[in-house]
Design an enzyme around this catalytic site. Structure first.
Site, PDB file in Angstrom:
ATOM      1  CG  ASP A  39      -3.198   8.064  -1.697  1.00 13.93           C
ATOM      2  OD1 ASP A  39      -3.112   8.608  -0.576  1.00 13.93           O
ATOM      3  OD2 ASP A  39      -2.845   6.890  -1.910  1.00 13.93           O
TER       4      ASP A  39
ATOM      5  NE  ARG B  29      -6.341   0.800  -1.604  1.00 10.86           N
ATOM      6  CZ  ARG B  29      -5.683   1.350  -0.583  1.00 10.86           C
ATOM      7  NH1 ARG B  29      -4.390   1.119  -0.412  1.00 10.86           N
ATOM      8  NH2 ARG B  29      -6.312   2.136   0.271  1.00 10.86           N
TER       9      ARG B  29
ATOM     10  CG  ASN C  47      -2.554  11.744   2.133  1.00 17.07           C
ATOM     11  OD1 ASN C  47      -1.986  10.818   1.539  1.00 17.07           O
ATOM     12  ND2 ASN C  47      -2.229  12.070   3.365  1.00 17.07           N
ATOM     13  CE  LYS C  48      -5.129   5.883   4.308  1.00 18.16           C
ATOM     14  NZ  LYS C  48      -6.090   4.984   3.601  1.00 18.16           N
TER      15      LYS C  48
ATOM     16  CD  GLN D  35      -3.137   2.986   6.754  1.00 15.14           C
ATOM     17  OE1 GLN D  35      -3.732   3.379   7.764  1.00 15.14           O
ATOM     18  NE2 GLN D  35      -3.756   2.822   5.605  1.00 15.14           N
TER      19      GLN D  35
ATOM     20  NE  ARG E  17       0.114   1.558   3.370  1.00 17.57           N
ATOM     21  CZ  ARG E  17       1.077   2.435   3.574  1.00 17.57           C
ATOM     22  NH1 ARG E  17       2.334   2.042   3.707  1.00 17.57           N
ATOM     23  NH2 ARG E  17       0.842   3.718   3.626  1.00 17.57           N
ATOM     24  N   GLY E  18       0.248   2.413  -0.146  1.00 20.62           N
ATOM     25  CA  GLY E  18       1.016   3.634  -0.365  1.00 20.62           C
ATOM     26  C   GLY E  18       1.098   3.836  -1.871  1.00 20.62           C
ATOM     27  CB  ALA E  19       0.225   6.735  -4.000  1.00 25.57           C
TER      28      ALA E  19
HETATM   29  O1  MRU Z   1      -4.518   3.286   2.145  1.00 27.04           O
HETATM   30  P1  MRU Z   1      -3.041   3.514   2.014  1.00 27.04           P
HETATM   31  O2  MRU Z   1      -2.250   3.012   3.188  1.00 27.04           O
HETATM   32  O3  MRU Z   1      -2.497   3.004   0.699  1.00 27.04           O
HETATM   33  O4  MRU Z   1      -2.903   5.089   2.001  1.00 27.04           O
HETATM   34  C1  MRU Z   1      -1.632   5.665   1.919  1.00 27.04           C
HETATM   35  C2  MRU Z   1      -1.646   7.152   1.941  1.00 27.04           C
HETATM   36  O5  MRU Z   1      -2.673   7.771   2.029  1.00 27.04           O
HETATM   37  C3  MRU Z   1      -0.332   7.827   1.741  1.00 27.04           C
HETATM   38  O6  MRU Z   1      -0.305   9.058   2.400  1.00 27.04           O
HETATM   39  C4  MRU Z   1      -0.084   8.079   0.253  1.00 27.04           C
HETATM   40  O7  MRU Z   1      -0.345   6.928  -0.489  1.00 27.04           O
HETATM   41  C5  MRU Z   1       1.292   8.523  -0.019  1.00 27.04           C
HETATM   42  S1  MRU Z   1       2.482   7.249   0.298  1.00 27.04           S
HETATM   43  C6  MRU Z   1       4.016   7.860  -0.105  1.00 27.04           C
END
Ligand code: MRU
Length: 344
Positions: free
Chosen positions: A232, A89, A242-243, A191, A51-53
């Site tokens: 994201d 996703r 973002n999250k 996270q 996970r993470g963009a």
């Molecule tokens: O749901 P996730 O854990 O994939 O969400 C991650 C985030 O929102 C991060 O802030 C974003 O992807 C940037 S990661 C460098």
């Protein structure tokens, strides 16, 4: 500046398999899973083993490689698999960006697997390089002795190495900045608690974990010098997804005049989406909110609203830290200039 290499990688291609550090197990256990098909990659992204963009984008590149092998020269089947992978996703644009980039290489190379694998490797290599450049560019926003608040996980786990927002923070620490980090726990998937706290501990950076709801009090009390978090998807006018919880933080920062930055590679910018209203927000399973580690914390079947991301308007941003430098307002004009520079 010199960056220390972490002892782990979120993703690596070894012996024909995409090996993922299974982020669902951290911080209790360092375990890995192997993906050998487009379906394996789809499920790993959907269930957040990766996970993470940027890390999702890196993994997706190899997903396209598997799609090519599975399609055995059938271009229509290959395209269907690529489209399917993109749906794993919906919010992080790096996924679509990576799939389209590798798909293009496949189609331009008459479906040559070696060319496709090379392109997938390039995405990973370039992401790491971009992260180092983001870290260099972002260091200036963290003054020595600063207290920095971050949200979710944006470190080496969320990328192809090093990290974006957390990469900036780690670089400021390595430069001897004597900083202190507050990490939001980041409900409901935690996270911050599971991943960012683990990375901060590994890096030896002085830090504290806080409930998301404690951030407003810290900011009001002048205990936070700046907030840096990830993205994201960044729209052409600077609005960004973002999250979940990012928007609320931005409002509090604006109210109290605390600098609020997002850090992201240019692969996270979606120049074709004019503003944040066009960003699709993923809603995840209700049990992510009703349960913690398999233990029910809300009445069975109780209705839940669980958006995984939110959109922050560009008006609340102090700057976007990219590998091409820090973009500031007017975001629409400066992002359009960046688009030209990138030839996208
Ligand atoms: O749901 P996730 O854990 O994939 O969400 C991650 C985030 O929102 C991060 O802030 C974003 O992807 C940037 S990661 C460098």
């Amino acid at each position: 500046m010199m960056f220390t290499r972490e002892s782990f990688r979120a993703l690596e291609f070894r012996n024909g398999a995409l090996v993922l550090l299974d982020q669902r197990l951290l911080p209790s256990r360092l375990g890995y899973i192997e993906c050998r098909s487009v379906r394996d990659v789809f499920l790993a992204i959907q269930d957040m083993a990766v996970r993470g963009a940027p890390a999702i984008g890196g993994a997706a590149g190899y997903g396209v490689y598997f799609a090519l092998l599975e399609s055995a020269g059938d271009a229509a089947a290959f395209n269907r698999s690529c489209d399917y992978l993109i749906t794993s996703r919906p919010t992080a644009v790096n996924l679509k960006w990576a799939v389209e980039r590798v798909r293009k290489t496949a189609l331009n190379s008459a479906l040559d697997p070696q060319a496709v694998l090379e392109e997938a490797h390039s995405i990973v290599r370039e992401d790491l390089e971009m992260n180092y450049r983001i870290a260099e560019a972002g260091c200036e926003v963290i003054r020595p002795g600063a207290a920095v608040l971050t949200h979710c996980n944006t470190g080496a786990l969320a990328t192809c190495g090093w990290g974006t927002a957390l990469g900036v923070i780690k670089a400021a620490w390595q430069k001897g900045g004597n900083i202190f980090v507050y990490a939001d726990e980041t409900r409901p998937r935690l996270q911050g608690a599971r991943l960012t706290a683990w990375e901060l501990k590994e890096a030896g950076i002085p830090s504290k974990l806080i409930p998301d709801s404690a951030a407003a009090t810290l900011i009001r009390d002048g205990k936070i010098d700046c907030v840096i978090l990830g993205a994201d998807r960044i729209a052409a006018n600077g609005d960004f997804a973002n999250k979940i919880g990012t928007f609320a933080l931005s409002v509090i920062c604006r109210h109290y005049g605390v600098p609020f930055y997002t850090a992201a590679p240019t692969s996270t910018i979606d120049f074709d989406t004019p503003d944040g209203s066009g960003i699709m927000i993923e809603e995840r399973d209700a049990d992510e909110v009703r349960m913690i580690d398999g233990i029910r914390i809300a009445p069975e079947g109780f209705d839940v609203y669980n958006p995984s991301f939110d959109v922050t308007p560009h008006q609340n941003l102090t700057g976007i830290i990219t590998e091409c430098g820090i973009i500031r307002e007017p975001y629409d004009v400066n992002l359009a200039r960046l688009r030209t520079q990138l030839g996208r």
